[in-house]
Every structure is written in structure tokens, then in C-alpha cells.
Design a protein around this motif. Structure first.
Motif, PDB file in Angstrom:
ATOM      1  N   ASP A 182     127.083  48.338 125.542  1.00 29.51           N
ATOM      2  CA  ASP A 182     125.754  48.787 125.152  1.00 29.51           C
ATOM      3  C   ASP A 182     125.255  47.887 124.029  1.00 29.51           C
ATOM      4  O   ASP A 182     126.040  47.360 123.243  1.00 29.51           O
ATOM      5  N   MET A 183     123.948  47.669 124.022  1.00 29.87           N
ATOM      6  CA  MET A 183     123.321  46.750 123.083  1.00 29.87           C
ATOM      7  C   MET A 183     122.019  47.339 122.584  1.00 29.87           C
ATOM      8  O   MET A 183     121.450  48.224 123.214  1.00 29.87           O
TER       9      MET A 183
ATOM     10  N   GLU B 249     113.900  53.587 124.893  1.00 25.68           N
ATOM     11  CA  GLU B 249     113.981  54.827 124.116  1.00 25.68           C
ATOM     12  C   GLU B 249     115.101  54.701 123.101  1.00 25.68           C
ATOM     13  O   GLU B 249     115.134  55.407 122.127  1.00 25.68           O
ATOM     14  N   GLY B 250     116.057  53.865 123.406  1.00 23.16           N
ATOM     15  CA  GLY B 250     117.237  53.722 122.558  1.00 23.16           C
ATOM     16  C   GLY B 250     117.863  52.384 122.841  1.00 23.16           C
ATOM     17  O   GLY B 250     117.262  51.349 122.647  1.00 23.16           O
ATOM     18  N   GLY B 251     119.070  52.432 123.391  1.00 20.94           N
ATOM     19  CA  GLY B 251     119.786  51.204 123.672  1.00 20.94           C
ATOM     20  C   GLY B 251     119.724  50.801 125.131  1.00 20.94           C
ATOM     21  O   GLY B 251     119.028  51.408 125.941  1.00 20.94           O
ATOM     22  N   VAL B 252     120.495  49.761 125.437  1.00 22.96           N
ATOM     23  CA  VAL B 252     120.557  49.210 126.786  1.00 22.96           C
ATOM     24  C   VAL B 252     122.026  49.135 127.189  1.00 22.96           C
ATOM     25  O   VAL B 252     122.857  48.628 126.439  1.00 22.96           O
ATOM     26  N   ALA B 253     122.349  49.649 128.379  1.00 27.02           N
ATOM     27  CA  ALA B 253     123.697  49.526 128.936  1.00 27.02           C
ATOM     28  C   ALA B 253     123.686  48.310 129.851  1.00 27.02           C
ATOM     29  O   ALA B 253     123.000  48.300 130.873  1.00 27.02           O
ATOM     30  N   VAL B 254     124.394  47.268 129.461  1.00 28.27           N
ATOM     31  CA  VAL B 254     124.434  46.021 130.221  1.00 28.27           C
ATOM     32  C   VAL B 254     125.719  46.005 131.042  1.00 28.27           C
ATOM     33  O   VAL B 254     126.815  45.930 130.491  1.00 28.27           O
ATOM     34  N   PHE B 255     125.579  46.125 132.370  1.00 27.15           N
ATOM     35  CA  PHE B 255     126.735  46.088 133.277  1.00 27.15           C
ATOM     36  C   PHE B 255     126.741  44.753 133.989  1.00 27.15           C
ATOM     37  O   PHE B 255     125.741  44.360 134.580  1.00 27.15           O
TER      38      PHE B 255
ATOM     39  N   GLY C  29     125.358  59.773 129.664  1.00 21.06           N
ATOM     40  CA  GLY C  29     126.749  60.147 129.462  1.00 21.06           C
ATOM     41  C   GLY C  29     127.433  59.522 128.277  1.00 21.06           C
ATOM     42  O   GLY C  29     128.349  60.113 127.736  1.00 21.06           O
ATOM     43  N   PRO C  30     127.034  58.335 127.834  1.00 19.84           N
ATOM     44  CA  PRO C  30     127.753  57.774 126.693  1.00 19.84           C
ATOM     45  C   PRO C  30     127.375  58.481 125.408  1.00 19.84           C
ATOM     46  O   PRO C  30     126.298  59.079 125.338  1.00 19.84           O
ATOM     47  N   PRO C  31     128.254  58.419 124.409  1.00 19.02           N
ATOM     48  CA  PRO C  31     127.858  58.954 123.109  1.00 19.02           C
ATOM     49  C   PRO C  31     126.586  58.237 122.658  1.00 19.02           C
ATOM     50  O   PRO C  31     126.445  57.049 122.851  1.00 19.02           O
ATOM     51  N   GLY C  32     125.654  58.964 122.130  1.00 21.97           N
ATOM     52  CA  GLY C  32     124.413  58.336 121.702  1.00 21.97           C
ATOM     53  C   GLY C  32     123.285  58.562 122.681  1.00 21.97           C
ATOM     54  O   GLY C  32     122.165  58.170 122.434  1.00 21.97           O
ATOM     55  N   GLY C  33     123.565  59.163 123.846  1.00 20.94           N
ATOM     56  CA  GLY C  33     122.495  59.546 124.758  1.00 20.94           C
ATOM     57  C   GLY C  33     122.235  58.592 125.894  1.00 20.94           C
ATOM     58  O   GLY C  33     123.076  57.805 126.290  1.00 20.94           O
ATOM     59  N   ARG C  34     121.032  58.656 126.395  1.00 24.86           N
ATOM     60  CA  ARG C  34     120.595  57.938 127.585  1.00 24.86           C
ATOM     61  C   ARG C  34     120.269  56.483 127.261  1.00 24.86           C
ATOM     62  O   ARG C  34     119.590  56.204 126.277  1.00 24.86           O
ATOM     63  N   LEU C  35     120.747  55.579 128.110  1.00 25.45           N
ATOM     64  CA  LEU C  35     120.512  54.151 127.914  1.00 25.45           C
ATOM     65  C   LEU C  35     119.840  53.554 129.143  1.00 25.45           C
ATOM     66  O   LEU C  35     120.186  53.891 130.281  1.00 25.45           O
ATOM     67  N   VAL C  36     118.897  52.640 128.939  1.00 26.23           N
ATOM     68  CA  VAL C  36     118.336  51.850 130.031  1.00 26.23           C
ATOM     69  C   VAL C  36     119.474  51.007 130.607  1.00 26.23           C
ATOM     70  O   VAL C  36     120.331  50.519 129.855  1.00 26.23           O
ATOM     71  N   ILE C  37     119.500  50.818 131.923  1.00 24.96           N
ATOM     72  CA  ILE C  37     120.571  50.034 132.540  1.00 24.96           C
ATOM     73  C   ILE C  37     120.052  48.649 132.900  1.00 24.96           C
ATOM     74  O   ILE C  37     119.005  48.509 133.529  1.00 24.96           O
ATOM     75  N   ALA C  38     120.794  47.615 132.510  1.00 25.78           N
ATOM     76  CA  ALA C  38     120.547  46.246 132.961  1.00 25.78           C
ATOM     77  C   ALA C  38     121.616  45.938 134.006  1.00 25.78           C
ATOM     78  O   ALA C  38     122.811  46.008 133.715  1.00 25.78           O
TER      79      ALA C  38
END
Length: 134
Positions: A85-86, A108-114, A34-43
Motif C-alpha cells: 500500500d502506498m 479517499e485514502g491510500g492505494v493498494a498496488v498489486f 480489509g486491510p488495517p486502515g480501511g478501503r484502498l483504491v486498487i492499482a
């Protein structure tokens, strides 16, 4: 599913920005879609677990420095939280050592750190305010 977990405590230079999207699973991996830039791995925050029967991530409240409430998020559900995101290189310093290989396998791209205030998000609360009639 092997979750990517943050170190406990997740201190350091983590941004406190509200972010969110849809929890998706692909190939046994969980992503934020959902974020701009596509799919992110979630931490996820330390203490988060996976329940294969309900296909959900779960965390009991009061485990972290923010004393957040419990949450349960199912695959396909919209959610919000405090995080950022990182790049994988930036995120590696915040990831628990036993989760590093799970992160490395999924990039694949970035990481979404919650790291705080994770909760389901309804479409009403995340929709922009209605426009006034001209």
C-alpha cells in the motif's frame, strides 16, 4: 469501470509483500476492503481488464515480468497478491499515464498496488492455524 493500471513493466522500488482483502465496488470504482486502515483504491498489473457482464477483473497470464498465471476476480471475492500500500503521491510514479486521471478521481485514502501472484483466496488458506488444546 475505469481500472487504475500500473506502467509496464512495473519496475522500481515496489515491495514484495503478500496482501489481500475483498474486492468491492462502490460508485463504479473498485477497492480493496480489509486491510488495517480501511478501503484502498486498487492499482492492477498492466493488461488487466474489466468484464461488466460478469462484474470481474481479468488478466491473461504471461503478460508481465513475473509470467504470472491468468486470474479472474469477481466483486465480493477475497483475493491475495504480491504488492504494497502506498500514498497517492508514491503510487503516481508507478501508474500508467492513461490511468492517472482514474486514480485522481477516486482518492479517499491510500492505494493498494498489486503487481504479482494475484489469485482468489479461500477463507481456509487465509485463516490462522488452529490453536492446540492446552
Amino acid at each position: 469501470v475505469d481500472l487504475v493500471l500500473l506502467r509496464e513493466p512495473a519496475d522500481g522500488d515496489l515491495d514484495h509483500v503478500s496482501a489481500g482483502g475483498v474486492l468491492v465496488m462502490d460508485g463504479g470504482c473498485l477497492y480493496l476492503d480489509g486491510p488495517p486502515g480501511g478501503r484502498l483504491v486498487i492499482a492492477w498489473p498492466h493488461g488487466t481488464t474489466w468484464d461488466g457482464d460478469s462484474r470481474s477483473v481479468n488478466r491473461k497470464g504471461g503478460l508481465g515480468p513475473h509470467d504470472d498465471p491468468s486470474f479472474r476476480l469477481g466483486v465480493g471475492e477475497r483475493f491475495r497478491g504480491i504488492g504494497t500500500d502506498m500514498t497517492p503521491g508514491q503510487a503516481s510514479g508507478f501508474i500508467a499515464p492513461d490511468s492517472q486521471s482514474a486514480l485522481d478521481d477516486r482518492l479517499e485514502g491510500g492505494v493498494a498496488v498489486f503487481h504479482a501472484e494475484i489469485r482468489p483466496a479461500s477463507l481456509d488458506t487465509d485463516a490462522p492455524p488452529p490453536r492446540s488444546a492446552p
